[in-house]
Structure formats: C-alpha cells, structure tokens
Design a protein around this motif. Structure first.
Motif, PDB file in Angstrom:
ATOM      1  N   THR A1064       0.837  -1.197   0.000  1.00  0.00           N
ATOM      2  CA  THR A1064       0.000   0.000   0.000  1.00  0.00           C
ATOM      3  C   THR A1064       0.866   1.238   0.000  1.00  0.00           C
ATOM      4  N   ASP A1065       0.259   2.339  -0.345  1.00  0.00           N
ATOM      5  CA  ASP A1065       0.972   3.611  -0.226  1.00  0.00           C
ATOM      6  C   ASP A1065       1.159   3.926   1.241  1.00  0.00           C
ATOM      7  N   PHE A1066       2.203   4.715   1.507  1.00  0.00           N
ATOM      8  CA  PHE A1066       2.531   4.967   2.909  1.00  0.00           C
ATOM      9  C   PHE A1066       1.426   5.708   3.633  1.00  0.00           C
ATOM     10  N   LYS A1067       1.007   5.145   4.764  1.00  0.00           N
ATOM     11  CA  LYS A1067       0.090   5.821   5.676  1.00  0.00           C
ATOM     12  C   LYS A1067       0.525   5.396   7.053  1.00  0.00           C
ATOM     13  N   VAL A1068       0.416   6.370   7.999  1.00  0.00           N
ATOM     14  CA  VAL A1068       0.906   6.057   9.344  1.00  0.00           C
ATOM     15  C   VAL A1068       0.170   4.864   9.937  1.00  0.00           C
ATOM     16  N   ASN A1069      -1.144   4.762   9.693  1.00  0.00           N
ATOM     17  CA  ASN A1069      -1.890   3.663  10.333  1.00  0.00           C
ATOM     18  C   ASN A1069      -1.752   2.337   9.604  1.00  0.00           C
ATOM     19  N   LYS A1070      -0.956   2.332   8.537  1.00  0.00           N
ATOM     20  CA  LYS A1070      -0.794   1.067   7.820  1.00  0.00           C
ATOM     21  C   LYS A1070       0.592   0.469   8.037  1.00  0.00           C
ATOM     22  N   GLY A1079      10.786   4.712   0.016  1.00  0.00           N
ATOM     23  CA  GLY A1079      10.319   5.883   0.745  1.00  0.00           C
ATOM     24  C   GLY A1079       8.855   6.204   0.574  1.00  0.00           C
ATOM     25  N   ARG A1080       8.062   5.310  -0.035  1.00  0.00           N
ATOM     26  CA  ARG A1080       6.644   5.672  -0.168  1.00  0.00           C
ATOM     27  C   ARG A1080       5.679   4.486  -0.142  1.00  0.00           C
ATOM     28  N   ILE A1081       6.196   3.308  -0.305  1.00  0.00           N
ATOM     29  CA  ILE A1081       5.298   2.143  -0.345  1.00  0.00           C
ATOM     30  C   ILE A1081       5.558   1.256   0.867  1.00  0.00           C
ATOM     31  N   ILE A1082       4.477   0.712   1.401  1.00  0.00           N
ATOM     32  CA  ILE A1082       4.646  -0.212   2.520  1.00  0.00           C
ATOM     33  C   ILE A1082       4.433  -1.638   2.022  1.00  0.00           C
ATOM     34  N   ALA A1083       5.393  -2.485   2.363  1.00  0.00           N
ATOM     35  CA  ALA A1083       5.224  -3.898   2.051  1.00  0.00           C
ATOM     36  C   ALA A1083       5.341  -4.662   3.360  1.00  0.00           C
ATOM     37  N   PHE A1084       4.728  -5.820   3.403  1.00  0.00           N
ATOM     38  CA  PHE A1084       4.756  -6.626   4.624  1.00  0.00           C
ATOM     39  C   PHE A1084       6.167  -7.152   4.869  1.00  0.00           C
ATOM     40  N   ASN A1085       6.628  -6.993   6.082  1.00  0.00           N
ATOM     41  CA  ASN A1085       7.989  -7.401   6.426  1.00  0.00           C
ATOM     42  C   ASN A1085       7.978  -8.877   6.818  1.00  0.00           C
TER      43      ASN A1085
ATOM     44  N   PHE B   9       9.183  10.910   9.269  1.00  0.00           N
ATOM     45  CA  PHE B   9       9.620   9.848  10.170  1.00  0.00           C
ATOM     46  C   PHE B   9      11.006   9.373   9.762  1.00  0.00           C
ATOM     47  N   LYS B  10      11.742   9.036  10.782  1.00  0.00           N
ATOM     48  CA  LYS B  10      13.045   8.476  10.510  1.00  0.00           C
ATOM     49  C   LYS B  10      12.892   6.963  10.621  1.00  0.00           C
ATOM     50  N   ILE B  11      13.533   6.237   9.717  1.00  0.00           N
ATOM     51  CA  ILE B  11      13.385   4.785   9.745  1.00  0.00           C
ATOM     52  C   ILE B  11      14.651   4.155  10.285  1.00  0.00           C
ATOM     53  N   LEU B  12      14.516   3.332  11.289  1.00  0.00           N
ATOM     54  CA  LEU B  12      15.677   2.646  11.849  1.00  0.00           C
ATOM     55  C   LEU B  12      15.375   1.156  11.976  1.00  0.00           C
ATOM     56  N   PRO B  13      16.352   0.316  11.739  1.00  0.00           N
ATOM     57  CA  PRO B  13      16.119  -1.120  11.951  1.00  0.00           C
ATOM     58  C   PRO B  13      16.233  -1.465  13.436  1.00  0.00           C
ATOM     59  N   LEU B  14      15.418  -2.384  13.863  1.00  0.00           N
ATOM     60  CA  LEU B  14      15.470  -2.811  15.266  1.00  0.00           C
ATOM     61  C   LEU B  14      15.509  -4.333  15.288  1.00  0.00           C
ATOM     62  N   VAL B  15      16.508  -4.861  15.963  1.00  0.00           N
ATOM     63  CA  VAL B  15      16.605  -6.321  16.048  1.00  0.00           C
ATOM     64  C   VAL B  15      16.357  -6.772  17.471  1.00  0.00           C
ATOM     65  N   PHE B  16      16.042  -8.070  17.604  1.00  0.00           N
ATOM     66  CA  PHE B  16      15.753  -8.587  18.933  1.00  0.00           C
ATOM     67  C   PHE B  16      17.040  -8.794  19.721  1.00  0.00           C
ATOM     68  N   SER B  17      17.990  -9.481  19.119  1.00  0.00           N
ATOM     69  CA  SER B  17      19.240  -9.720  19.832  1.00  0.00           C
ATOM     70  C   SER B  17      20.380  -9.703  18.817  1.00  0.00           C
ATOM     71  N   GLN B  18      21.578  -9.905  19.336  1.00  0.00           N
ATOM     72  CA  GLN B  18      22.756  -9.898  18.472  1.00  0.00           C
ATOM     73  C   GLN B  18      22.652 -10.958  17.373  1.00  0.00           C
ATOM     74  N   GLN B  19      21.968 -12.070  17.718  1.00  0.00           N
ATOM     75  CA  GLN B  19      21.942 -13.192  16.786  1.00  0.00           C
ATOM     76  C   GLN B  19      20.912 -13.007  15.665  1.00  0.00           C
ATOM     77  N   SER B  20      20.066 -11.995  15.792  1.00  0.00           N
ATOM     78  CA  SER B  20      18.980 -11.865  14.826  1.00  0.00           C
ATOM     79  C   SER B  20      19.501 -11.614  13.419  1.00  0.00           C
ATOM     80  N   GLU B  25      11.504  -2.486  10.817  1.00  0.00           N
ATOM     81  CA  GLU B  25      11.810  -1.073  10.627  1.00  0.00           C
ATOM     82  C   GLU B  25      10.911  -0.270  11.536  1.00  0.00           C
ATOM     83  N   ILE B  26      11.507   0.439  12.479  1.00  0.00           N
ATOM     84  CA  ILE B  26      10.647   1.272  13.305  1.00  0.00           C
ATOM     85  C   ILE B  26      10.755   2.714  12.830  1.00  0.00           C
ATOM     86  N   LEU B  27       9.681   3.443  13.005  1.00  0.00           N
ATOM     87  CA  LEU B  27       9.626   4.823  12.537  1.00  0.00           C
ATOM     88  C   LEU B  27       9.627   5.735  13.747  1.00  0.00           C
ATOM     89  N   LEU B  28      10.559   6.710  13.757  1.00  0.00           N
ATOM     90  CA  LEU B  28      10.534   7.610  14.898  1.00  0.00           C
ATOM     91  C   LEU B  28      10.517   9.071  14.496  1.00  0.00           C
TER      92      LEU B  28
END
Lengths: 1111, 244
Positions: A1064-1070, A1079-1085, B9-20, B25-28
């Motif tokens: 989907t396109d980027f949305k905070v609630n998605k 930088g604009r599309i969200i895909a399932f991780n 938002f800034k995107i940063l990767p977050l892992v569980f432990s060293q072995q991960s 991707e968390i957004l802050l």
C-alpha cells in the motif's frame, strides 16, 4: 407549470399572509407532494394494510387450513417446480411416441416353432437365437409374432406423477390372445413366448431409426421380468421401458391365486423333487404371471383415478422424492412406484384422500396410514375380494396389497424388513411435520439419506456373490419359491441374523442391487436397539426344556454354555466376557461374524466400529482395563461426586449448595481425560509447597495434566460487598477457607486468586465460585447523569458464560450422554477428526462441537447408537450445514417453545449480519449463541464444510470398495497450501502422548493411583504450545491465521491473510508489521515477522519452514 | 543499513538480539501534538511506530541505552481483540538533548542484551506458571489487608454531610431511602405507567377498532408470507431445491 411552482415557493417564502387564490395554489401544491416524493417510503407499510382481494384472502386462508404454514407451502411449490419435467422433454417424447406407434403398427406377422429357431436363416430368428436364453420350457412352443393388440403408456410419468429431471416412460404392449394356447400359463410357456415377443419387438426397433440405445433389462429388478430399456433418439434425459403382457382375457387371473400351482416341472434347476413340486403352490411364480395378466386393467384403473387430480399427482411426486432420498425404492424387494401408486389409489378408494385436499394433506394422510395400519397383519384390497382369498394371500405373502382384480398382490416382492423400515420412516416424517420447524422440509425432501447413514451397522456380502448356501430347507418351501430361489437365500440369511441378534436390533434391511437379473451388490443395514444391543448375555431356554435347549446349543455352537443365574434358574445362554464399554459395543460385531462367517460360511465386510480406533490412546494407557475414554471419564465423574459430597458437607461461612461440573469429561466428550495417577518429581520439576513447579532451565515438559473443572454455588447471602474487587477478594478468601478445611481432611489443595485446586484420587479438580453479584457488578456502568445502568461487556459475558451458562449446558450434555451412551465417544471422534485437520480450539471451541453434536442427538432422525454413526452423521450434517440460512437448534428437554424458536429464527434471519456466523440456539444463554459469539469465522466454517463433504465422499467410496486406502487417511492433516510451517520440539509438546498412532508404538502404562504422603499436585494445565499460539494470535492474528492439531501435533501451519501481502501507499496507520520501500510504499515485512515467530517461541520452536505457494 | 526517512519519520532497523538476522523497521519522530499531556512532555518525547509485539520497557531502554536517561516509556496498543501486536511507543527522555541525540542515531542496540535479557518463550511461560503457584499464607495476608482497607474506606464515608449552608445530603440510607437510581428500575417504572394507560383503553368499542384489528391480522399474515418468501428465495439462491 414550472414557472407556477417557482412562483409558489416564492410566495410562501416572502409573503406569509396572502389572498385566497394564493392559498388555493398552496393547497394544490400540498396535494402534489404525496404523489411524488415520499411514495416509495410509505409503500411497504401501505402494502401491508391495503384491502385484500378475495383471491388473496382465499390463498391466505388456504395456507392456514391446508398447509402447515407459509414456508412449507412455498417450499413445496418451489420443489415441485424444480422437479417438474421440462415441457421440451415431454413434447419430444410425445412426438417420439407417435413415431413409435407408427413403427409398431407396421410390425410383420410371423410364426416359428421354438425348436426350429436355431436352424432358421432368417435374420430375425438369428437375432433371437443370439440373445441370452432366459427361460426353459417343458415342451416345444409355437412362437407367433404379430403387431400388438394395444399400446398402453403407464406408470408415474404417464399419470404426471413422476418427479424429474429424468423422464422414465413405461409402455405396455399387449400380445394378442391368438399368440397363446389355453394352457400356456404353466411351465414357463408363457414366459418364453413373452420373451421372444419382446426380442422380436426389440429387433424391429433396432432396425428403425427411433432408437439411440437399446438393451434388455429387468422390470423393477424382477429377474423374470425382461423389459426393453431404450433411449429414444432426439430426446435427452429420457428412458423408455417397454413391457409385453398378454391381452386381457388370454388367461384367467384367478389362475394365479396363491394356492395354485403353475409350474409342474423344475425348469429353474432348483434341484427339487418333481412330485413335491406338483402339489405345492408356486407363490412367487404366480405373482409374476398375475402381474402380467393384470397389468393392463390396473393401468386403466389407475389412470382413470389419477386423471386431472393435480394435488394427488403432486403428492405422489413428493412421496417419490421422499422415497428416493432415503433410497427405499432401490434394488430387489424395494418399495416400488407401483406399490406407492396402488396405496394412493387405495386411500382414494377409501375416501381418505380426495381431490379437494392439498398435496400437503395427501402426503400427511399417506404417512399417517402407513404408520397406523400394519399391512403385514391387515391385508388390504382395492377391489371386492372374498375373505377366504384374502386369508390365502395373507398366508403366502408378508405384505398384502391386492389390486383391482383381487388376484395380484402388488407387494408380493416387497421385503417385510424394508416395510418395517418404511413404517419407521413414516413415523419420523409425521413427527417432522408436527415439529413444524424451519428445516423439517429440508430433512424430508431435500437431504439425501444414503444407505450407509441410515444404519448403525452395515454388512457387505458382495464378496460372497453369487450366493450358494447349503441350508436345510423343506423342499416344499423351495417349491413355493420356484423361480426366486435367491429370495429364499436372502430370507435365510436375514432370518439367521434375526435369530442370532434377537432383541439387539430393531431393523435389518436388505439392499440388493442387481443388474440384468444377477445380484451385483448385497448389503444388510442394521438398526440397533440401544437398550439391548450391547448386552453381554443372551439367555436361551431353560435347561429343562431339553429340545429347545439343544436347538439353541446347535445354533450357537461353541459360544453356548449352560449357566446358573442368581434367581436359581438354569438356562443355556451365550455370554460375552468384556471389561470395557468399547468391547461391549464390539459384541454386535462378534455376533455378526459368528453368524455370517462361522455359521453361514460367507465372506463379508462389516462396517460398524472401525473408527473407534482413533479414540484409543495407545501411547499412554491406564492400569485398569480401558477401551476409549469412557472408563477414565467414569472414574473422574465418580471421584468428582465423592469430592463434591465432601465439599457440600464442609462448614464454611456460606454453605456450598451446588457443585456443577463444567469440563468435557463430565459429558464423556473429552477424548483424553486425565488418567488418575501419582506424580513423582522429575528432571523438569522441583517442589514448592503442595505443588510441583517447573525448573527454569528444563529442556522438556512433563505430560499435560488437565484440571477437571467445576463451579461451586454458595447459599444465598445479601452481604456480598457492592464492589467488584472486594467481591473477588472475598472469593479468594473462600478458596482459602475451603482449602484449610480440606487440608485437615488430609487432601492436597492449592488455593489461588481465581480458583482452588484439589488433588483427589490422582486427579486435579479445579473449583471456581459462582457469585451472581460478581456478574452484576461487572456489568455496572455509571452514566454521566449519575444513573447506574447495567450493560453487557465482553468481561461480564465471559464471566457469565463460564460460571453460569456453562454448568447448565454441561449438565444438559451429561443428560444426553446418559440417554445416548454413544454421544460422548461420538463427540470425541468428531473432535479428533476436526483437530487432525488442524482446526483447533481457537477456531471452533470444544463446547461448540459438543453443542452441534447434541443438536443431532436431540433430533430423533439423527440420534445415533454408535460413536461411528454419530461421527458420520456429523460429517453429513456439517457438509450440508447452511449456517447462513439456518440456525442450529439445541433444545435441551424441549425447554424452548415453538414460538420462541420461530421468533429467534426470524430475528436472526432479518438481521443476519449482526448475529454470529454460526448461530446456536440453546435454552440457557438468552438467545445470544454465547459460545459462537466471535468464532468460528466464515472461512473456517466453509473449510469444515468442504472437509466434511470430502471425508464423507471418501468413506462412501471406501464402502463401495473402490478405495484402496484405509480410513486412516481421513485423519491425516494436509500441510499443502500453508505459507509457513512452524515445527516444534516434540519434547516441549506436553500433549505428545495424544497423537494418533499408526502402527505399533511404545506403550506407557500409568500405575494405579495409591494415596501417598509424598504426593504433590502435579504441573497442571501447563502447555507452552497453547501459550505460544495464544501469543501468536494476539500479536499477529490480523496478519495470519494459525492452524494446529492440539492433540500432540508438532507443526503449526501459518496462512497469511491475503490482504497482508498487498503493498500500500505509505500511511501512518498502515505501517504496522511493514517495511518501507522507496520511501513511499509499505510492504509486509515477512522475514522479520517469521523471525518474530522464532523469537516468541524460544526453546519451543525447532525450525521454521517458509514455503512458496503457487497461487 | 542506509538512513531513510518518510513523511518526517526516521526509519531505523530494530533487532531482537545480536543473533537476529532480520529486523523490523521502526519509525521515529519527535512527539508533537496540540494537546499537551503531562506524561508526554513536548520536546522530550520520542514517538515511535511499528514497535514489534514482544518489545517491553526493558527492551526499549536497551535499544536506546546509548542515548541517555529515559524517564518513562508509554505503550499504546491496539485493542485486545484486533490481533495486531505492533505498538506505538512514547519514550520520554530526561533532557531534550537526549531526544535530539536519539533522532540522530543511525543504529539501535538490540532489544535484548546479555545484561538485561528479555524473558521470552518457554522461559517466560515457566516463570508465569511458577508465579501462579502461590503460597496460601501470603495469599491470606493479601486478602486480609485488602479487606481491612476496604472496610476502612467504607467506614470513613460520613453518615451525614452537612454543607456550608446547613443542608443535609440525604440520598442512600436514611429512614426512607427513596428509589435507587438504576436504569433497570427506571425502565420498570416506565413500563408500569404504560401498562396502566393501556388497561384503561377499550379495544373493541368502535367499529374502526374492530376493522383495524382485522386489518392487522391480515397484515401479520402478509408479513409472515413475505418473510417465508424471502427465506425461500434465499434457499433458491443456495440451490437448495435440487434434491439430487
């Protein structure tokens, strides 16, 4: 006009008070309005209140008087239109019939002696010799061929009584009397002439261009009644049967009364004494001839009777559908359409049916007649018949329905056993009509009830066909059965079975399928008598009755023994030693095997209890004899009763007034109830107080111990505080108080905040207190105006469910179990099957399955006597369940009235989406379908439906002997199609002993429980797999669906929700669970989430397998 | 791991432990809303999206351990039933400079560290189980203290309150307590009055009443008929009437 209205609006807006003409204008405008805009709005209401027309009033009144209700009437109408034979098909046939008649009229006239037939070079005669030779005669006969005297159409379709879509048309060609000599009725001479005449007709038909396909088959499965079966050219789904009979007056029908002999030589190789034969009436042979002789008259009679009687015709159609759905009109000795139509004629004749009745009333009267009149005792006749000849018929045949002439018994070949079954079915049908429920129509006409779902046990003797049994039958009996010696053998088998099974059965119904006169399949269906079927003793005559006793001994061979009974009597008896309930059920199979294999020397397959194997827990067995779960459940119930008594006798601040079980074990529907045992400390555990606890670094878990749960009720008190938390703390203090008192009694207890565990006789019992006030308080909400209101919340609902509703339901289920002992194990089988297919507790809860199966047991039609039947009927039910249209009724004790049910049904139907997907109506949960509130989901319901249909189909194939694989396949999960498979470490699965075992496995015997000072409460209700699944569903339930076999499965199947995988396109609630691309599309991780599965299931997950699924 | 951002938002990767091997991707972003919340002071609060379900306070403190002191961590979960475990988190730092530092981070520490591990998996479940086995003495104590407190609080409620102007509040209790203010009771009263007015009505007095009742009767029949028709229509759609 436009400008006018514009002016108007201007006027009314700007000048309030005006002159008269303007007012008039205003008025007109006002009148205009209702004709325009709000018309549609009011329509529905107006429609309801508009004055009725005479026609409508009549219609409504008629529905009230002549039909059950609106729905039933509409359903009948709908079914009748659905099964109406297409006009296109009919007109094609009538066109064909014209041509056919032309063709028949052109038949040449020929004659030849039978002996000369094979020498002739004529093409026709060559053809005749090439055909199978069916009949022998005692002398040479002269075959005369000429065009028939008359061509008569007959049968259901001709009288507009046949249900479609296939069109079966019957034609009767009458042979002119010039073909016969006066004595031709005897010794097969007529039969030979008829047969060759039939072949003669078939020869010319084949020559013509009228026929697409032609063969000689048998009329109503009577192997001495050859008939031409042909597919006419230029029609579809149409079959024409052509019979040949002598023209009226060729033979006197009285010649074929039952006391006559018409076959003086043994022409059927029956190996009988000719002298005996000469003096014995040939009962069935006579029937055959009588059938032919009277066919024409009877057809004329029936035709005149049914002509233009639309309602009667519809009634016959419905009844035919009813018979066909129950497969009661299939095979040799079945309830044929001829019998049906004659019975209808009889009812009309007796004025029990008339043309003013609706089709509903006609079928009702028919069923009522079948139920109340026993034709095996009271013969009936359509015409005037003397009492004497009635008597003669009654002596010769099981069931007597005499035709118009009084010489032919229409029901000659109807088997008495099948007739009994039809009586039972009619009784049930009447009950359905009286019940007047939504699905009664469904049950009567729309659902198939195949043979294998109607009987508790099925004996398949197909392997021993053709039957050759040596049995000592008086040659006289052999003679009366001449031409039909197979019937005698079937009768012998059936009689032997009946004698051996005695009171154990209610019905034994043969099903003989035949093709071209030879039996291709021979089955017997058995309905058990639940009160007697599993009795371990079959008492014979007293020893003093020497003659009969020795006969009994002879019959039972090595199984018979002389016994002395408690009352001092000595009898010869058959005693089956058994120590488990499963083995008791097995007695029936034992008896059957003895009778069929040892006594009759037949090869057979018995479908009766194969499925019970899946109820066995082979890896972990108790020390006492046990088959399925039943023995352990019984132990639990007994222990619980004892402990409950103790609890009630305690003197606590408020007396305990009731102890109600809520675990499945109480209704015997827990497949793996906890086996009573002592628990020792192991490498995984350490001791804390009265309990074992887990060691933190344990690399395995002990086997799962399920607590047996009950709810305690206290005497009423008004002193409970008005505060939820305080009530809960007081409850805890009650647990502590009870625990203290029990401890002084020497019992091990563990009180905790929410429950009390008691270890008694090797079982952990868990008690919870039911305080009605707690539920009330949990519903309390204070509104802004300070008004206190009570609203249901999820919390209060759950509380009420587990403490108030569940005990009542479990109690009612216990009732069902005690009435129908197969309920518990049957339900277990269903659970085992469903769980095997990875549909676990979360998707469909145990109690939901309990209730669904209970709904089947509360209906006499579907209550079963064996676990296997219960399982199969559930499959049938599930495969047909239309959860969107119908609610599942579980009317315990008939507590719900018809009005209540109807109200709920229509309420649910009208607001379908605001109710659960699967609506289960019970008397105890205020019409809320409390147990299916959140689940099952539509997807799961559809899956179950599919699974059930496939499984049933598979079982049917297996029955028909077409399947090479065993029933085990039905319980094997299919892991295809999942996106991810999570494999678990077997040592961490506490229910590992509950897995289905294929082949031999290590058996672990649980030692008998002995009271010991070292006892501790075991690790109870600890299941990391369950916790893991809970966490997965809580965290990722939105993204994926999880599947698992709770009974010891080691693999969890994961299926991504299709929406999850969309970008989907980027949305905070998605963003949840996703990653950002470009930088604009969200895909399932996906990878990260899969790794999460690993993280959350640390030490439990062995490996995770990602599968690519082709779409 | 390149630095990325989207919509502020800034995107940063977050892992569980060293072995991960995989990361979320968390957004802050700095927390900024119009309505101020005391717990989430502006200028000190970091707003984080897409935090994996198993992250707890310890985990987040671990993740930001390089930055500086954290005052508190606030979790905002979706509803329980939704089956979505990903969280929004507010991390409140002691000083603004920590927040700025956090926003400049290019890498986060793993959630679970050797010194401060997150208990998870079988270990956690075992701990939960062992905790559920409680000592009855202790439990008794707990109950006793609670009940004592409860009784105390009940007692403390003054029997009669006389306010400044000399009015006495008389609600519950007293000699004639009046009706308690419950919704159910109010409904009952309403019903009662309705019933009594209905009783006074004469039903079959006027001809129009009789006519109307007849009409109603027909209306009910019609309604039933319509309902049945609808049902049959549904069944027809489900191809129910094909008997074989």
């Amino acid at each position: 006009m436009d400008s006018d209205t514009l002016n108007d609006s201007d006027d009314s807006e700007y000048s309030v008070e005006e002159t008269a003409p303007n007012k008039v204008k205003n008025k007109r405008k006002y009148e205009d309005i209702p004709t325009d805009a709000p018309k549609t709005k009011k329509k529905s209401k107006n429609e309801l209140y508009k004055p009725p027309t005479v026609e409508e009033l009549n219609n409504l009144r008629e529905t009230e008087n002549l039909f059950n209700n609106n729905l039933f009437r509409l359903q009948i109408d709908e079914l009748l239109t659905e099964i109406k034979i297409k006009t296109k098909r009919e007109s094609a046939l009538s066109k064909w019939l014209e041509n056919f008649k032309q063709c028949i009229k052109k038949l040449p006239t020929k004659e030849i002696a039978l002996l000369n037939l094979s020498n002739s070079k004529d093409k026709l005669y060559k053809y005749l010799t090439e055909q199978e030779k069916l009949f022998k005669t005692d002398q040479d006969v002269l075959l005369k061929f000429t065009k028939p005297e008359e061509i008569q159409s007959f049968g259901l379709s001709d009288n507009n009584c046949a249900p479609g879509p296939h069109l079966h048309h019957r034609i009767n060609l009458t042979m002119p009397s010039s073909c016969f000599l006066s004595k031709d009725y005897s010794n097969n001479r007529y039969l030979v002439k008829r047969y060759y005449y039939l072949l003669f007709v078939s020869y010319y038909l084949k020559q013509s261009d009228l026929v697409a396909n032609l063969k000689i088959s048998r009329y109503e499965n009577n192997h001495l009644l050859p008939v031409i079966e042909l597919t006419p050219k230029g029609t579809d789904k149409t079959t024409v049967f052509i019979l040949v009979t002598p023209v009226e007056g060729s033979f006197k029908p009285t010649r074929f009364l039952p006391e006559q002999n018409n076959c003086k030589t043994d022409l059927f190789d029956s190996d009988i004494d000719a002298n005996v034969l000469k003096n014995t009436p040939t009962i069935f042979y006579n029937s055959l001839l009588a059938h032919d002789t009277t066919l024409y008259i009877n057809n004329q009679f029936l035709k005149s009777l049914l002509e233009g009687q639309k309602n009667i015709q519809d009634g016959v159609k419905l009844l035919t559908v009813w018979l066909r759905q129950r497969e009661l009109n299939v095979g040799v000795g079945s309830f044929t359409e001829t019998i049906l139509i004659h019975l209808i004629a009889y009812l009309t004749h007796k004025k029990k049916i008339n043309k003013f009745m609706s089709s509903y009333q006609i079928i009702r009267n028919f069923w009522n007649f079948i139920t109340t009149v026993d034709l095996s005792k009271e013969p009936i006749a359509l015409g005037e018949t003397s009492e004497e000849s009635m008597k003669a018929f009654k002596q010769s045949y099981d069931i007597v329905v005499l035709d118009k002439t009084g010489c032919y018994n229409v029901a000659s070949f109807l088997s008495a056993d099948l007739y009994e079954k039809i009586k039972t079915e009619s009784r049930l049908a009447l009950k359905h009509l009286d019940d007047n429920r939504n699905n009664s129509f469904n049950n009567l006409f729309l659902t198939k009830r195949p043979f294998h779902l109607q009987y508790d046990a099925i004996i398949d003797l197909t392997e021993s066909l053709p039957l050759e049994i040596d049995h000592d039958v008086k040659s006289q009996q052999k003679c009366s059965y001449i031409g039909y010696k197979d019937l005698l053998i079937y009768k012998h088998i059936s009689d032997t079975l009946k004698r051996g099974l005695d009171k154990r059965i209610v019905h034994i119904v043969p099903r003989i399928e035949a093709k071209e006169g030879t039996a291709t399949r021979l089955l017997f269906g058995l309905n058990l008598n639940p009160d007697e079927a599993f009795s371990f003793l079959q008492k014979g005559p007293a020893l003093s009755d020497f003659e009969r006793a020795s006969e009994f001994r002879k019959f039972w061979g090595p199984l018979a023994s002389d016994r002395r009974f408690k009352d001092g009597s000595t009898n010869v008896a058959v005693y089956f030693k058994t120590n488990t309930i499963k083995a008791k059920r097995g007695i029936v199979a034992k008896v059957l095997r003895y009778l069929l294999v040892d006594k009759l020397g037949l090869r057979c397959r018995i479908h009766y209890d194969q499925f019970e194997e899946f109820l066995l827990c082979k890896r972990l067995v108790p020390s006492y004899p046990s088959g399925t779960n039943e023995e352990t459940c019984l132990k639990i119930v007994l222990a619980s009763n004892e402990l409950g008594k103790k609890l009630r006798e305690l003197s606590v601040s408020l007396k305990i007034t009731g102890v109600q079980g809520v675990s499945d074990a109480f209704a015997y529907s827990e497949i793996h109830p906890p086996i009573p045992s002592n628990f020792q400390i192991s490498s995984f555990t350490s001791i804390k107080g009265n309990n074992f606890v887990m060691k933190c670094d344990a690399d395995g878990v002990p086997r799962y111990v399920q607590p047996v749960e009950s709810v305690l009720q206290l005497e009423h008190s008004s002193k409970w505080p008005n505060d939820l938390s305080a009530v809960r703390h007081l409850k805890t203090s009650f647990y502590l108080e009870i625990s203290k008192q029990l401890e002084t009694d020497g019992l091990l207890t563990h009180p905790s905040r929410d429950y009390l565990d008691v270890f008694y006789q090797g079982i952990v019992f868990r008690y919870k207190l039911f305080v009605p006030k707690e539920i009330g308080l949990s519903k309390r909400i204070e509104t802004d105006e300070g008004l206190t209101s009570f609203k249901d919340s999820d919390e209060s609902d759950d509380l009420e469910l587990s403490l108030n509703i569940l005990p009542k339901i479990t109690g009612a289920l216990r009732g069902i179990q005690s009435m129908y002992p197969s309920y518990g194990p049957g339900t277990c089988l269903i659970k085992r099957w469903l769980r095997s297919h990875l549909i676990d507790e979360y998707h469909v809860s145990d109690i939901t399955i309990d209730l669904l199966n209970a709904s089947l047991y509360l209906d006499e039609n579907t209550a079963s006597n064996t676990p296997q039947m219960s399982f199969l009927r559930f499959l049938k039910f599930a495969s047909e369940l239309d959860w969107n249209l119908q609610i599942v009724l579980v009317n315990f004790n008939g507590d719900l009235t018809a009005e209540e049910i109807a109200k709920v049904e229509s309420e649910v139907q009208n607001n379908r989406n605001s109710y659960p997907n699967l609506f289960v109506l019970t008397p105890y949960d205020r019409y809320s379908s409390a147990f299916t509130r959140r689940r099952p989901s539509k997807e799961i319901l559809s899956r179950i439906k599919r699974l059930a249909a496939e499984s049933l189909d598979y079982f049917e194939k297996m029955l028909a002997g077409n399947s090479s694989i065993g029933i085990k396949e039905l319980f094997l999960p299919n892991f295809e199609g999942y996106n991810v498979l999570i494999h678990l470490k077997p040592s961490m699965v506490p229910r590992r002993f509950e897995r289905i075992s294929y082949g031999t496995v290590d058996r672990k015997v649980v030692d008998k429980y002995k009271l010991s000072k070292d006892d501790r409460i075991p690790i109870v209700d600890f299941d990391p797999v369950r916790d893991y699944l809970e966490a997965l569903r809580k965290y990722y339930g939105k993204y994926a669906v999880f599947f698992y076999d709770r009974y010891g499965g080691c693999t969890i199947g994961v299926l991504w929700d299709p929406k999850t995988l969309e970008t989907t396109d980027f949305k905070v609630n998605k963003i949840n669970g996703g990653k950002v691309i470009d930088g604009r599309i969200i895909a399932f991780n996906e990878d990260a989430v899969i790794e999460d599965f690993y993280v959350i299931g640390k030490d439990l997950v062995k490996s995770i397998e990602k599968r690519t699924v082709c779409k | 791991m390149t630095e990325e951002s989207v919509q502020g938002f800034k995107i940063l990767p977050l892992v569980f432990s060293q072995q991960s091997t995989s990361w979320h991707e968390i957004l802050l972003k700095e927390h900024s809303v119009r309505h101020q919340d005391e717990l989430k002071p502006l200028g000190q609060t970091l707003f984080i999206l897409n935090v994996p379900p198993y992250a707890c306070e310890t985990g987040l403190r671990n993740a930001f351990s390089n930055v500086g002191n954290i005052k508190r961590v606030i979790f905002e979960n979706a509803e329980d039933q939704s089956g979505d475990g990903f969280k929004r988190v507010f991390v409140v730092f002691n000083k603004r400079e920590y927040l700025l530092k956090a926003l400049k981070l290019t890498q986060l520490n793993p959630l679970s560290s050797d010194t401060q591990p997150i208990k998870i998996g079988v270990e956690k479940w075992i701990e939960d189980y062992n905790r559920s086995i409680c000592d009855s003495e202790q439990l008794q104590q707990e109950v006793n203290t609670y009940m004592a407190q409860y009784d105390e609080s009940k007692k403390q409620k003054p029997e009669e309150v006389v306010d400044d102007e000399g009015w006495t509040v008389v609600t519950k209790g007293g000699r004639r307590p009046g009706i308690s203010r419950k919704e159910s009771l109010a409904n009952k009263l309403n019903e009662k009055t309705q019933k009594s007015t209905k009783k006074k009505e004469l039903k079959n007095f006027y001809t129009f009443q009789i006519r109307e009742s007849k009409m109603k009767n027909i209306a009910v029949l019609r309604k039933n008929f319509e309902e049945a028709k609808k049902k049959v229509e549904l069944m027809k759609q489900a191809r129910k009437f094909k008997p074989y």
